[in-house]
Design a protein around this motif. Sequence first.
Motif, short mmCIF file in Angstrom:
data_model
loop_
_atom_site.label_atom_id
_atom_site.label_comp_id
_atom_site.label_asym_id
_atom_site.label_seq_id
_atom_site.Cartn_x
_atom_site.Cartn_y
_atom_site.Cartn_z
N SER A 135 -19.53 15.12 -90.01
CA SER A 135 -19.82 15.19 -91.44
C SER A 135 -19.34 13.90 -92.08
CB SER A 135 -19.15 16.40 -92.08
OG SER A 135 -17.76 16.18 -92.27
N ARG A 136 -20.11 13.43 -93.03
CA ARG A 136 -19.73 12.20 -93.71
C ARG A 136 -18.41 12.38 -94.45
NH1 ARG A 136 -23.56 8.38 -97.53
NH2 ARG A 136 -21.93 6.87 -98.10
N GLY A 137 -18.18 13.57 -94.99
CA GLY A 137 -16.93 13.81 -95.70
C GLY A 137 -15.73 13.67 -94.79
N ALA A 138 -15.82 14.23 -93.57
CA ALA A 138 -14.70 14.11 -92.62
C ALA A 138 -14.50 12.66 -92.20
CB ALA A 138 -14.95 14.99 -91.41
N ARG A 139 -15.62 11.96 -92.01
CA ARG A 139 -15.50 10.54 -91.65
C ARG A 139 -14.79 9.77 -92.75
NH1 ARG A 139 -20.41 6.78 -92.79
NH2 ARG A 139 -19.40 7.12 -94.82
N ASP A 140 -15.15 10.03 -94.00
CA ASP A 140 -14.55 9.28 -95.10
C ASP A 140 -13.08 9.62 -95.32
OD1 ASP A 140 -16.97 8.07 -95.47
OD2 ASP A 140 -17.55 9.28 -97.21
N ASP A 141 -12.63 10.74 -94.73
CA ASP A 141 -11.23 11.12 -94.85
C ASP A 141 -10.34 10.47 -93.80
OD1 ASP A 141 -11.55 12.68 -97.09
OD2 ASP A 141 -11.79 14.56 -95.99
N ILE A 142 -10.96 9.74 -92.84
CA ILE A 142 -10.14 9.05 -91.82
C ILE A 142 -9.29 8.00 -92.52
CG2 ILE A 142 -10.21 7.57 -89.78
CD1 ILE A 142 -12.86 8.94 -89.05
N PRO A 143 -7.97 8.05 -92.35
CA PRO A 143 -7.11 7.12 -93.09
C PRO A 143 -7.17 5.70 -92.55
CG PRO A 143 -5.80 8.44 -91.59
CD PRO A 143 -7.20 8.98 -91.51
N TYR A 144 -6.90 4.76 -93.40
CA TYR A 144 -6.75 3.38 -92.99
C TYR A 144 -5.72 2.72 -93.89
CZ TYR A 144 -9.84 2.34 -96.96
OH TYR A 144 -10.39 2.26 -98.21
N GLU A 145 -5.24 1.57 -93.46
CA GLU A 145 -4.17 0.89 -94.19
C GLU A 145 -4.56 -0.57 -94.40
OE1 GLU A 145 0.65 -0.04 -93.75
OE2 GLU A 145 -0.52 0.73 -92.05
N ILE A 146 -4.35 -1.06 -95.59
CA ILE A 146 -4.57 -2.46 -95.91
C ILE A 146 -3.20 -3.10 -96.11
CG2 ILE A 146 -5.60 -4.08 -97.54
CD1 ILE A 146 -7.74 -2.02 -98.11
N THR A 147 -2.99 -4.26 -95.51
CA THR A 147 -1.65 -4.86 -95.51
C THR A 147 -1.67 -6.29 -96.05
OG1 THR A 147 -1.96 -5.56 -93.21
CG2 THR A 147 -0.90 -3.43 -93.57
N PRO A 148 -2.00 -6.50 -97.31
CA PRO A 148 -2.01 -7.86 -97.85
C PRO A 148 -0.63 -8.50 -97.85
CG PRO A 148 -2.24 -6.26 -99.62
CD PRO A 148 -2.38 -5.50 -98.33
N ASP A 149 0.42 -7.68 -97.87
CA ASP A 149 1.78 -8.23 -97.89
C ASP A 149 2.14 -8.88 -96.56
OD1 ASP A 149 1.58 -5.47 -97.01
OD2 ASP A 149 3.74 -5.57 -96.67
N ARG A 150 1.38 -8.58 -95.50
CA ARG A 150 1.69 -9.16 -94.19
C ARG A 150 0.71 -10.26 -93.81
NH1 ARG A 150 1.74 -4.17 -90.30
NH2 ARG A 150 2.32 -5.74 -88.78
N ALA A 151 -0.19 -10.63 -94.70
CA ALA A 151 -1.19 -11.65 -94.39
C ALA A 151 -0.51 -12.95 -93.98
CB ALA A 151 -2.10 -11.89 -95.59
N GLY A 152 -1.01 -13.57 -92.93
CA GLY A 152 -0.46 -14.83 -92.45
C GLY A 152 0.70 -14.69 -91.49
N GLU A 153 1.20 -13.48 -91.29
CA GLU A 153 2.29 -13.26 -90.35
C GLU A 153 1.74 -12.95 -88.96
OE1 GLU A 153 4.88 -10.19 -91.64
OE2 GLU A 153 5.26 -11.07 -93.60
N ARG A 154 2.42 -13.45 -87.95
CA ARG A 154 2.05 -13.09 -86.57
C ARG A 154 2.63 -11.72 -86.27
NH1 ARG A 154 -0.20 -16.77 -83.28
NH2 ARG A 154 -0.32 -18.91 -84.03
N ALA A 155 1.76 -10.77 -85.99
CA ALA A 155 2.19 -9.40 -85.74
C ALA A 155 1.00 -8.63 -85.20
CB ALA A 155 2.73 -8.75 -87.01
N ALA A 156 1.21 -7.37 -84.89
CA ALA A 156 0.12 -6.48 -84.47
C ALA A 156 0.45 -5.07 -84.92
CB ALA A 156 -0.04 -6.52 -82.94
N VAL A 157 -0.59 -4.31 -85.24
CA VAL A 157 -0.36 -2.91 -85.60
C VAL A 157 0.03 -2.13 -84.35
CG1 VAL A 157 -1.97 -3.04 -87.53
CG2 VAL A 157 -2.79 -2.29 -85.30
N GLU A 158 0.65 -0.98 -84.57
CA GLU A 158 1.11 -0.16 -83.45
C GLU A 158 -0.08 0.48 -82.73
OE1 GLU A 158 4.21 0.32 -82.23
OE2 GLU A 158 4.77 -1.30 -83.60
N PRO A 159 0.01 0.65 -81.41
CA PRO A 159 -1.06 1.34 -80.69
C PRO A 159 -1.18 2.79 -81.14
CG PRO A 159 0.39 0.16 -79.18
CD PRO A 159 1.05 0.14 -80.51
N MET A 160 -2.40 3.32 -81.03
CA MET A 160 -2.63 4.71 -81.37
C MET A 160 -2.02 5.63 -80.32
SD MET A 160 -6.63 4.83 -82.48
CE MET A 160 -7.25 4.05 -83.97
#
Length: 295
Positions: A135-160
């Motif tokens: 369902s499109r509604g369930a798809r749109d509820d999948i969370p995501y994170e935007i991290t502008p405060d970390r832009a330019g830093e060498r790092a990686a998000v945690e594995p799922m």
Amino acid sequence: MAGTGRDGDYRFALFYSYPHRFWNVNGRDVSLTDIASGDDVHLMASVWDAETMQVLPDTGLSLEIERDGDLVSQEVIYPMLSQPMGFHYGANFGLEGDGSYDVTASVGGVSTRRTGGYEGRFADPGSATVSFDYSRGARDDIPYEITPDRAGERAAVEPMEMSMGGMSMPMGFARPAAELPGVVGEATSGDARFVVGTLDAPPAGVEGEGTYLYVSARTPYNRMVIPAMAVEAATAGFDGDLTATLDPELGYHYGAVVGGVGSEVEVRPTLPPQTARHEGYETAFMQFEPMVVSP
């Protein structure tokens, strides 16, 4: 998580998310695949060995999507690297609205050289069908994170961490250097980390006698395997290509029989990994400098 299936030695898992832009690599060229107007989901598949739980690359995986017995879409999907999932297969697809879909994941067999306990395995095709409700509604509820405060830093998000029915999904992790045999050194180039090691004799499935030199390439933060590269090495009387190889003890690596190892081993990645990349990896693992490791 949409579901899992099994066929012989193969286990399959199917995942979906909102459509993603991603970058394809062809030789040394990188091209953006943007989100098309008709894309509804980014479908991802993982395939691994049911016995050792090791993720399998180079399978030529395809997806066939059906709804009520009618074909919706079918294509070979891209091998990919992402920070949360590591190596997997994926592509954007259009669907036909909310409802139930049957997705068949098929592999033609692993084309990578297999050694040790993998010798003779994964040569045959396999497939599994997963049914899931979209369902499109369930798809749109999948969370995501935007991290502008970390832009330019060498790092990686945690594995799922993914599981279904009490079974955890394996990620494409390389084995820690401390758990690999005969490690002689490590080096970093092109945002990737390379662990160099030797065996007194080559694993079963490799012709020749003498020392076996191997190089395990992984991401620097989370040890995700970096496959589908071209790598050369030079030491003592050897100067040549290393062959991409899948082994239950060494994992995915690049290796060759070298006869012996001198006081230095030079490792030269000559072609970047021929895999698509999700955001976060679009500029990584493209430009390499030779590395020297001293045993």
